[in-house]
Design an enzyme around this catalytic site. Sequence first.
Site, PDB file in Angstrom:
ATOM      1  N   LYS A   6       3.600   9.147  -3.251  1.00  0.00           N
ATOM      2  CA  LYS A   6       4.379   8.353  -2.290  1.00  0.00           C
ATOM      3  C   LYS A   6       5.207   7.265  -2.989  1.00  0.00           C
ATOM      4  O   LYS A   6       4.985   6.959  -4.161  1.00  0.00           O
ATOM      5  CB  LYS A   6       3.424   7.730  -1.267  1.00  0.00           C
ATOM      6  CG  LYS A   6       2.697   8.778  -0.406  1.00  0.00           C
ATOM      7  CD  LYS A   6       1.883   8.111   0.693  1.00  0.00           C
ATOM      8  CE  LYS A   6       1.174   9.159   1.534  1.00  0.00           C
ATOM      9  NZ  LYS A   6       0.400   8.537   2.636  1.00  0.00           N
ATOM     10  N   PHE A  49       1.134   3.218  13.985  1.00  0.00           N
ATOM     11  CA  PHE A  49       1.705   3.004  12.653  1.00  0.00           C
ATOM     12  C   PHE A  49       2.826   3.998  12.305  1.00  0.00           C
ATOM     13  O   PHE A  49       3.345   3.997  11.192  1.00  0.00           O
ATOM     14  CB  PHE A  49       0.609   3.062  11.576  1.00  0.00           C
ATOM     15  CG  PHE A  49      -0.191   4.352  11.560  1.00  0.00           C
ATOM     16  CD1 PHE A  49       0.292   5.491  10.935  1.00  0.00           C
ATOM     17  CD2 PHE A  49      -1.451   4.403  12.157  1.00  0.00           C
ATOM     18  CE1 PHE A  49      -0.441   6.672  10.910  1.00  0.00           C
ATOM     19  CE2 PHE A  49      -2.201   5.586  12.137  1.00  0.00           C
ATOM     20  CZ  PHE A  49      -1.682   6.719  11.512  1.00  0.00           C
ATOM     21  N   ARG A  75      -8.335  16.778  -1.945  1.00  0.00           N
ATOM     22  CA  ARG A  75      -8.693  15.663  -1.062  1.00  0.00           C
ATOM     23  C   ARG A  75      -9.801  14.808  -1.679  1.00  0.00           C
ATOM     24  O   ARG A  75      -9.831  13.595  -1.514  1.00  0.00           O
ATOM     25  CB  ARG A  75      -9.084  16.175   0.325  1.00  0.00           C
ATOM     26  CG  ARG A  75      -7.858  16.719   1.078  1.00  0.00           C
ATOM     27  CD  ARG A  75      -8.164  17.192   2.460  1.00  0.00           C
ATOM     28  NE  ARG A  75      -8.453  16.086   3.376  1.00  0.00           N
ATOM     29  CZ  ARG A  75      -7.527  15.302   3.931  1.00  0.00           C
ATOM     30  NH1 ARG A  75      -6.249  15.467   3.655  1.00  0.00           N
ATOM     31  NH2 ARG A  75      -7.874  14.345   4.771  1.00  0.00           N
ATOM     32  N   THR A  93      -8.524   7.872   2.901  1.00  0.00           N
ATOM     33  CA  THR A  93      -7.210   7.342   3.298  1.00  0.00           C
ATOM     34  C   THR A  93      -7.117   5.843   3.054  1.00  0.00           C
ATOM     35  O   THR A  93      -6.130   5.352   2.517  1.00  0.00           O
ATOM     36  CB  THR A  93      -6.973   7.616   4.811  1.00  0.00           C
ATOM     37  OG1 THR A  93      -7.101   9.019   5.029  1.00  0.00           O
ATOM     38  CG2 THR A  93      -5.595   7.149   5.248  1.00  0.00           C
ATOM     39  N   ARG A 103      -6.775   7.133  -4.926  1.00  0.00           N
ATOM     40  CA  ARG A 103      -6.513   6.007  -4.021  1.00  0.00           C
ATOM     41  C   ARG A 103      -7.297   4.761  -4.402  1.00  0.00           C
ATOM     42  O   ARG A 103      -6.808   3.644  -4.229  1.00  0.00           O
ATOM     43  CB  ARG A 103      -6.776   6.439  -2.571  1.00  0.00           C
ATOM     44  CG  ARG A 103      -5.646   7.327  -2.046  1.00  0.00           C
ATOM     45  CD  ARG A 103      -6.010   7.958  -0.751  1.00  0.00           C
ATOM     46  NE  ARG A 103      -4.877   8.620  -0.098  1.00  0.00           N
ATOM     47  CZ  ARG A 103      -5.012   9.559   0.823  1.00  0.00           C
ATOM     48  NH1 ARG A 103      -6.216   9.942   1.202  1.00  0.00           N
ATOM     49  NH2 ARG A 103      -3.958  10.110   1.371  1.00  0.00           N
ATOM     50  N   ASN A 126      -0.818   4.228   0.366  1.00  0.00           N
ATOM     51  CA  ASN A 126      -2.034   4.766  -0.248  1.00  0.00           C
ATOM     52  C   ASN A 126      -1.754   5.840  -1.307  1.00  0.00           C
ATOM     53  O   ASN A 126      -2.544   6.739  -1.517  1.00  0.00           O
ATOM     54  CB  ASN A 126      -2.998   5.264   0.842  1.00  0.00           C
ATOM     55  CG  ASN A 126      -2.413   6.394   1.662  1.00  0.00           C
ATOM     56  OD1 ASN A 126      -1.253   6.737   1.509  1.00  0.00           O
ATOM     57  ND2 ASN A 126      -3.228   6.981   2.527  1.00  0.00           N
ATOM     58  N   HIS A 152      -0.434  11.844  -0.682  1.00  0.00           N
ATOM     59  CA  HIS A 152      -0.749  12.622   0.519  1.00  0.00           C
ATOM     60  C   HIS A 152      -1.254  13.985   0.065  1.00  0.00           C
ATOM     61  O   HIS A 152      -0.829  14.494  -0.969  1.00  0.00           O
ATOM     62  CB  HIS A 152       0.503  12.817   1.386  1.00  0.00           C
ATOM     63  CG  HIS A 152       0.332  13.840   2.462  1.00  0.00           C
ATOM     64  ND1 HIS A 152      -0.253  13.554   3.675  1.00  0.00           N
ATOM     65  CD2 HIS A 152       0.622  15.167   2.492  1.00  0.00           C
ATOM     66  CE1 HIS A 152      -0.295  14.657   4.406  1.00  0.00           C
ATOM     67  NE2 HIS A 152       0.223  15.657   3.709  1.00  0.00           N
TER      68      HIS A 152
HETATM   69  P1  CMP Z   1      -1.562  10.459   4.758  1.00  0.00           P
HETATM   70  O1  CMP Z   1      -2.713  11.152   4.133  1.00  0.00           O
HETATM   71  O2  CMP Z   1      -0.202  10.741   4.191  1.00  0.00           O
HETATM   72  O3  CMP Z   1      -1.540  10.776   6.323  1.00  0.00           O
HETATM   73  C1  CMP Z   1      -0.978   9.902   7.274  1.00  0.00           C
HETATM   74  C2  CMP Z   1      -0.605   8.586   6.693  1.00  0.00           C
HETATM   75  O4  CMP Z   1      -0.487   7.541   7.634  1.00  0.00           O
HETATM   76  C3  CMP Z   1      -1.727   8.100   5.766  1.00  0.00           C
HETATM   77  O5  CMP Z   1      -1.802   8.884   4.620  1.00  0.00           O
HETATM   78  C4  CMP Z   1      -1.316   6.653   5.577  1.00  0.00           C
HETATM   79  O6  CMP Z   1      -0.234   6.505   4.676  1.00  0.00           O
HETATM   80  C5  CMP Z   1      -0.836   6.329   6.991  1.00  0.00           C
HETATM   81  N1  CMP Z   1      -1.891   5.692   7.798  1.00  0.00           N
HETATM   82  C6  CMP Z   1      -3.033   6.244   8.241  1.00  0.00           C
HETATM   83  N2  CMP Z   1      -3.745   5.377   8.973  1.00  0.00           N
HETATM   84  C7  CMP Z   1      -3.015   4.245   9.006  1.00  0.00           C
HETATM   85  C8  CMP Z   1      -3.221   2.979   9.614  1.00  0.00           C
HETATM   86  N3  CMP Z   1      -4.308   2.703  10.342  1.00  0.00           N
HETATM   87  N4  CMP Z   1      -2.275   2.028   9.429  1.00  0.00           N
HETATM   88  C9  CMP Z   1      -1.164   2.312   8.696  1.00  0.00           C
HETATM   89  N5  CMP Z   1      -0.919   3.503   8.102  1.00  0.00           N
HETATM   90  C10 CMP Z   1      -1.843   4.453   8.256  1.00  0.00           C
END
Ligand code: CMP
Length: 133
Positions: free
Chosen positions: A11, A59, A87, A93, A104, A114, A117
């Site tokens: 990212k 979000f 994963r 996450t 992460r 984070n 993905h």
């Molecule tokens: P990703 O695995 O790319 O899938 C969805 C993305 O949304 C996640 O990683 C984060 O970058 C974002 N995300 C998930 N939960 C939240 C949250 N509670 N607040 C802000 N961003 C989030």
Amino acid sequence: MPNQKTLSIIKPDAVKAGHANAINLMIENAGLKILKKKELNLTTEQAKEFYSIHSDKPFYNELCNFMTSGPIIVQMLEGENAIELYRKVMGATNPDDAEENTIRKKFATSIQENAVHGSDSEENALKELNFFF
Ligand code: CMP
């Protein structure tokens, strides 16, 4: 588990901070092969479509803004049990919940920024790989 393919995204936060090579070393050390790789900038339309599954989340807009804030690196990974394995390598996450020695834990700065993905199922891996490759 059979040989699988999965989509990996490094990212904007991690690309900007120069962590891409360190992240890919962790991926390869876990036994995953990087079959394809390209650096690109997502348009707002692409970000919205890619994350449409989250369109009802509070979000969503912020996430789309973040994902278009700079270059990303999209990759096709392959290996035994690749979806679950990648994963595991990514970690939770929320970096606060991520285990030691995960991408992460090392490189994510918040639940949104984070670092990476990864596809979460075979169905989504197919969809997400087709989206970019
Ligand atoms: P990703 O695995 O790319 O899938 C969805 C993305 O949304 C996640 O990683 C984060 O970058 C974002 N995300 C998930 N939960 C939240 C949250 N509670 N607040 C802000 N961003 C989030």
